[in-house]
Write a protein that holds these residues in place. Structure first.
Motif, short mmCIF file in Angstrom:
data_model
loop_
_atom_site.label_atom_id
_atom_site.label_comp_id
_atom_site.label_asym_id
_atom_site.label_seq_id
_atom_site.Cartn_x
_atom_site.Cartn_y
_atom_site.Cartn_z
N THR A 124 19.17 -7.71 75.15
CA THR A 124 20.48 -7.53 75.79
C THR A 124 20.43 -6.51 76.93
OG1 THR A 124 21.61 -8.15 73.77
CG2 THR A 124 22.86 -6.86 75.37
N MET B 73 19.52 -7.88 80.37
CA MET B 73 20.15 -9.12 80.84
C MET B 73 20.45 -9.11 82.34
SD MET B 73 20.28 -11.61 78.68
CE MET B 73 18.63 -11.13 78.20
N HIS B 74 20.74 -7.95 82.90
CA HIS B 74 20.97 -7.94 84.35
C HIS B 74 19.68 -8.14 85.13
CE1 HIS B 74 24.91 -6.44 83.15
NE2 HIS B 74 25.32 -6.96 84.30
N VAL C 261 17.27 -9.96 84.01
CA VAL C 261 17.03 -11.40 83.85
C VAL C 261 17.91 -12.18 84.83
CG1 VAL C 261 17.38 -13.33 82.25
CG2 VAL C 261 16.20 -11.26 81.47
N ALA C 262 19.18 -11.80 84.91
CA ALA C 262 20.07 -12.51 85.83
C ALA C 262 19.59 -12.38 87.27
CB ALA C 262 21.49 -11.97 85.68
N LEU D 5 16.62 -12.39 88.35
CA LEU D 5 15.41 -13.18 88.66
C LEU D 5 15.72 -14.26 89.69
CD1 LEU D 5 13.94 -13.70 85.08
CD2 LEU D 5 12.84 -12.45 86.95
N ASP D 6 16.92 -14.84 89.57
CA ASP D 6 17.26 -15.94 90.46
C ASP D 6 17.65 -15.48 91.86
OD1 ASP D 6 17.21 -18.59 88.84
OD2 ASP D 6 18.05 -17.09 87.49
N TRP E 212 22.81 -2.53 86.10
CA TRP E 212 24.01 -3.30 86.48
C TRP E 212 24.86 -2.61 87.54
CZ3 TRP E 212 25.46 -2.26 80.81
CH2 TRP E 212 26.41 -1.26 80.68
N PRO F 175 29.40 -3.14 80.40
CA PRO F 175 30.10 -2.54 81.55
C PRO F 175 31.60 -2.45 81.30
CG PRO F 175 28.57 -4.27 82.27
CD PRO F 175 28.61 -4.31 80.78
N GLU G 160 25.09 -12.61 74.88
CA GLU G 160 25.01 -11.28 75.48
C GLU G 160 25.00 -11.34 77.00
OE1 GLU G 160 25.69 -8.87 73.81
OE2 GLU G 160 24.58 -8.64 71.94
N LEU G 161 24.35 -12.38 77.52
CA LEU G 161 24.28 -12.51 78.98
C LEU G 161 25.69 -12.58 79.56
CD1 LEU G 161 22.21 -12.86 81.29
CD2 LEU G 161 22.30 -15.30 80.94
N VAL H 130 27.59 -8.97 78.93
CA VAL H 130 27.26 -7.85 79.82
C VAL H 130 27.79 -8.09 81.22
CG1 VAL H 130 25.19 -7.17 78.53
CG2 VAL H 130 24.98 -8.70 80.49
N GLY H 131 28.39 -9.25 81.42
CA GLY H 131 29.02 -9.50 82.71
C GLY H 131 28.05 -9.90 83.80
N ALA H 132 26.87 -10.37 83.40
CA ALA H 132 25.93 -10.83 84.43
C ALA H 132 26.50 -12.10 85.05
CB ALA H 132 24.56 -11.10 83.81
N GLU H 133 26.57 -12.11 86.36
CA GLU H 133 27.15 -13.25 87.06
C GLU H 133 26.06 -14.16 87.60
OE1 GLU H 133 29.55 -11.34 89.94
OE2 GLU H 133 30.58 -10.22 88.37
N ILE I 33 24.41 -17.01 86.75
CA ILE I 33 23.26 -17.19 85.88
C ILE I 33 22.48 -18.42 86.33
CG2 ILE I 33 22.52 -17.59 83.52
CD1 ILE I 33 25.22 -16.09 82.78
N GLY I 34 21.29 -18.19 86.86
CA GLY I 34 20.51 -19.28 87.44
C GLY I 34 19.48 -19.84 86.48
N ALA I 35 18.68 -20.75 87.02
CA ALA I 35 17.73 -21.49 86.18
C ALA I 35 16.65 -20.57 85.60
CB ALA I 35 17.08 -22.60 87.01
N ALA J 32 16.86 -17.36 84.97
CA ALA J 32 17.45 -16.52 83.93
C ALA J 32 17.61 -17.32 82.64
CB ALA J 32 18.80 -15.97 84.40
N LYS J 33 18.16 -18.51 82.76
CA LYS J 33 18.37 -19.32 81.56
C LYS J 33 17.05 -19.61 80.85
CE LYS J 33 22.68 -21.63 82.75
NZ LYS J 33 23.17 -22.74 83.58
#
Lengths: 552, 552
Positions: A26, A29-30, A32-33, A35-36, A166, B283, B450-451, B454-457, B459-461, B463-464
């Motif tokens: 967790t 996660m930012h 990870v996000a 990465l794209d 974040w 956040p 969790e992704l 945590v408010g991660a916006e 979310i791309g391939a 990351a998934k």
């Protein structure tokens, strides 16, 4: 407008860190996000952190630049520690990104809270830093990368609190150039040249970055011109070998043998290597293996320019134009019949294609590997630099990611393979061209030898059971299939050769489990001929003495 | 005449440390040899250190006394760190024996040399010691055991150099009695009694050692007499549950839900528990979950006598003879048709035998487990105390070693299972009565939630893909078979029930892989009914508000 993670991603790729071996949670996660947000960054998921760190190690050995790892707080770093230890001992650059709780969450001592820095100091004594703000994160990251890339290369750990990741206002940092290494100074060159000129027996002990073609050729010129013996450290980080390259004998793992290799050496000249010591201590035996009468010189320390130092020495001795002795191409024939560890090594030597990356964590089963592949087509050898087993499979992952067009052949002991077996899944997922051979002798075989070597007496049933992997015997072919890797089990040389041919011709990962059960006395019988054949440096009286000493 | 290792072995068993979960190397060979000198010591081999440490954790939770681990230098401790972290957070006693190089070998910085103490401080902040001589080794060991056994229980790490182990002149030390805990003092009791007497909403938050029958009964008397709400910490180290015991609701993992459970509580009384905080920070959200208007009291801190403190409070409030409300026996019916995670939990509730040890590391798949087993026959529940996944399989090993005549049922998420899958081999080798259910949803499912949280916006391939365990999907039945454990894969409730019946009736280990693929929206749809059913404390307006907030 970037958040911290996005700016960090850009900072990484701008500095050439383009692969991240990850096992996130967790708090990451930012990252990870993000990465794209950065097309140049490749993320490779591992199902266990030791796979991620070992892959980063293997990657850097072949790519000559660091990958990043992405780990989840203290426990994630703990899981990755053993292979980071191997990277540290191999002087391999790795950039750890370890996620942490948000800075304002730390005081609550939540479940995953722990002192990450104290763990990191074990493997990153030279660079551990916890980022404290989004604004300064990328400066921290650039310094971490520069620390990893400076000589000697090292593991650098950047701890990344979730809110630093974040937070908005991230600003990428430009890469910092690592300091340029200098060669040995004139006084050192002159002292070593003088030692060699005495004509006394001198040996070059080569390690670290010196086991690549340019430095090996320079050393081979010196050997040819001045009669200096060439030796390589026992566990090279990466060693170029095979037909067309200078043959360099490795120091043996067994101190008893290494001592013999060093007999009568009066000048030992270190090239990115340490003066040899035994792997473990044994009661009543010396740890330091350099003969009392031998003088140790350092031609090039790990932070220095190795090739330039060797060339300076060659110039001083007039060896620059000597013709180096090169290994001729010669492969062993096809083994036949019921498999033994030796026949497996022979089969590998028989089939190994040009440009193979050979990952060796075969421990006792691979004793003959060095001899059997000495004249094989040119290849790279990767070994267990830090002694923390569980390195081979992850190293193979990283090597295959770094060199997608080269075949990777990983030879792994059964005990070693179990620590990081999850690497097989990553091989399948990334469709890596890795052929793994697992030596299944159903034993921590080396410990049977070590139990005797440390002088433990009265070895009872409970003690023996701790070294025994039977009851049940593992089935690695099934384990491989469970992780999506094509797996077969073989017990004859014919089936092994067939399986190797298929694996090397068919892209994607393969696992071949070779059944090589063996008794302790059988292993002892095997050690002696290995020594005689694989250590050509041994003079005849020495082999006779050894024969007596080590006979079963 | 004893050597250090033999004297250490006697010191351990004399203090009740009679099981050693081991993964040894050369530096531990004298300890291994000494196993046979002490008939009371049982050695259980693990193929990965995280299995050994997690087994020691599970053993101590059930045996109420520590086991030893045997680990190989810094990397071995690193591999064991995650599960030691879980033990530390669960206040579980563990005695680590970490082998090290002989003292005179350290200066040579051999391959496996590293700073072990700095790693150990992460999990053993209260006791890390390197033995310095054979003569004083057993005194060090007795102090390590006493440190582990003193309240709050902890992980104690004794680093054992090889020469201290092999040296002659070892002298066993007698066990040291840990200090006797005292109950809460009179002033504390009176202050808490006064708070309860106000009639304002009060809740007891119970954790650690308080979730055993005697303390639970005492708390239930208080609840009955004074209307105090009983809550248990989110991740209990060990909780006795089921028919005939007081039902105690656990605080939810999701902070959004825990906050609801704590709504209107004006006095929160801690019993071997910490004031609740969210697992991670998010956040813009508070980490501290206690309402602003709530006063926090500590009835019994982890080092105190919990039962005596509860009884003192009951006496002060006249609650000692109140009749506690007890859970009636009721099990869910047989599930039918294609499996879902919920049906798996229902099947477990349906078949669970008396005295089961239920190890829960099922993460999102086990959301319904608590509700489905609330009225099951009496059992013990073991959970993920430190958040470092990979705990469940090793915990099951240790619990089964501690309680060979009780069924152990381990419910494990696919992601979690992979970290320490080697535990299956130890189950097979020791013929442990463990039935493992692996929830295969081919995902780090919790991270999908969790992704978002945590408010991660955006979310791309890439990351998934980091949360996705497909390509290939793991086959845990094959993995089990590869380690000698009977394994089956099922995807209907009927087949699951059949497999459970067989497993529970047939001694030795079994693994049942349940296929429960699930989308994120499906999971969200599942969370809401779970909340409504499993958290009876929620008043209706709150459930309405939640329904609105969390609806997919």
């Amino acid at each position: 407008m970037m958040n911290g993670a996005q700016a960090l991603m850009k900072t990484l790729v701008d500095a050439g860190v383009e692969v991240c071996f990850s096992n996130p949670g967790t708090s990451e996660m930012h990252f990870v996000a993000a990465l794209d947000s950065e097309p140049k960054m490749r993320a490779v998921l591992a199902l266990f952190e030791g796979v991620a760190t070992g892959a980063a190690d293997g990657y850097a050995r072949m790519a000559d630049k660091p990958a990043a790892t992405l780990l989840h707080l203290g426990p994630g770093l703990g899981n990755g520690l053993a292979n980071l230890h191997n990277a540290r001992k191999g002087k391999v650059p790795v950039v750890n990104i370890v996620g942490d709780h948000a800075t304002n969450h730390v005081k609550y001592d939540a479940q995953l809270q722990s002192d990450i820095e104290t763990v990191a100091r074990n493997v990153s004594p030279g660079f551990v830093r916890t980022a404290t703000s989004t604004a300064t994160l990328c400066k921290d990251a650039a310094e971490a990368i520069a620390a990893a890339r400076s000589l000697p290369n090292q593991v650098a750990t950047l701890i990344l609190p979730a809110d630093v990741s974040w937070g908005e206002g991230g600003t990428p940092s430009a890469p910092l150039a690592p300091p340029k290494p200098a060669p040995a100074d004139d006084a050192t060159i002159e002292a070593i040249a003088a030692a060699i000129r005495t004509g006394k027996k001198a040996a070059l002990l080569m390690g670290g970055r010196s086991l690549r073609e340019p430095s090996m050729l320079a050393a081979a010129r010196l050997a040819q011109h001045c009669g200096v013996v060439l030796l390589a450290e026992t566990f090279p980080t990466r060693m170029e070998r095979g037909a067309g390259l200078p043959p360099i004998e490795r120091l043996a793992y067994l101190a008893e043998l290494a001592t013999v290799q060093l007999t009568d050496v009066e000048h030992l000249i270190l090239v990115d290597a340490k003066a040899p010591v035994s792997f473990f201590a044994y009661p009543g035996k010396q740890s330091y293996l350099v003969p009392d009468t031998c003088t140790v010189h350092t031609l090039a320390a790990p932070h220095q320019d190795i090739l330039a130092s060797l060339e300076k020495l060659n110039n001083a001795l007039g060896a620059s134009r000597a013709k180096p002795r090169l290994q001729t191409g010669q492969s062993p024939g096809r083994p036949k019949g019921k498999l033994t560890a030796e026949k497996v090594c022979k089969a590998v030597g028989h089939v190994m294609p040009e440009n193979t990356i050979l990952v060796d964590e075969s421990i006792t089963s691979g004793l003959m590997l060095s001899a059997m592949t000495a004249g094989a087509p040119r290849h790279d050898l990767i070994t267990l630099t830090g002694g923390a087993i569980g390195q081979g499979l992850p190293n193979a992952v990283g090597a295959a990611v770094a060199c997608p067009h080269r075949p990777v052949l990983a030879l792994i002991g059964d005990g070693s393979a179990m620590y990081t077996n999850q690497a097989l899944w990553t091989m399948a997922r990334e469709r890596l061209n890795v052929t793994t051979i697992i030596f299944n002798n159903a034993s921590y075989s080396v410990l049977n030898i070590e139990l005797e070597r440390v002088g433990a007496e009265k070895i009872g049933a409970k003690a023996k059971s701790q070294l025994d992997l039977r009851g049940p015997v593992l089935n690695f072919a099934q384990l491989a299939q469970g992780m999506g890797v094509h797996g077969v089990r073989v017990d004859t040389a014919e089936d092994l050769l067939k399986a190797l041919d298929y694996a090397l011709a068919t892209s994607g990962p393969h696992l071949i489990e070779v059944m090589v059960p063996e008794s302790l006395s059988g292993m002892k019988r095997r050690i002696l001929p290995w020594m005689l054949r694989s250590l050509p440096s041994l003079p005849l009286p020495v082999t006779r003495a050894l024969k007596k000493k080590l006979a079963p």
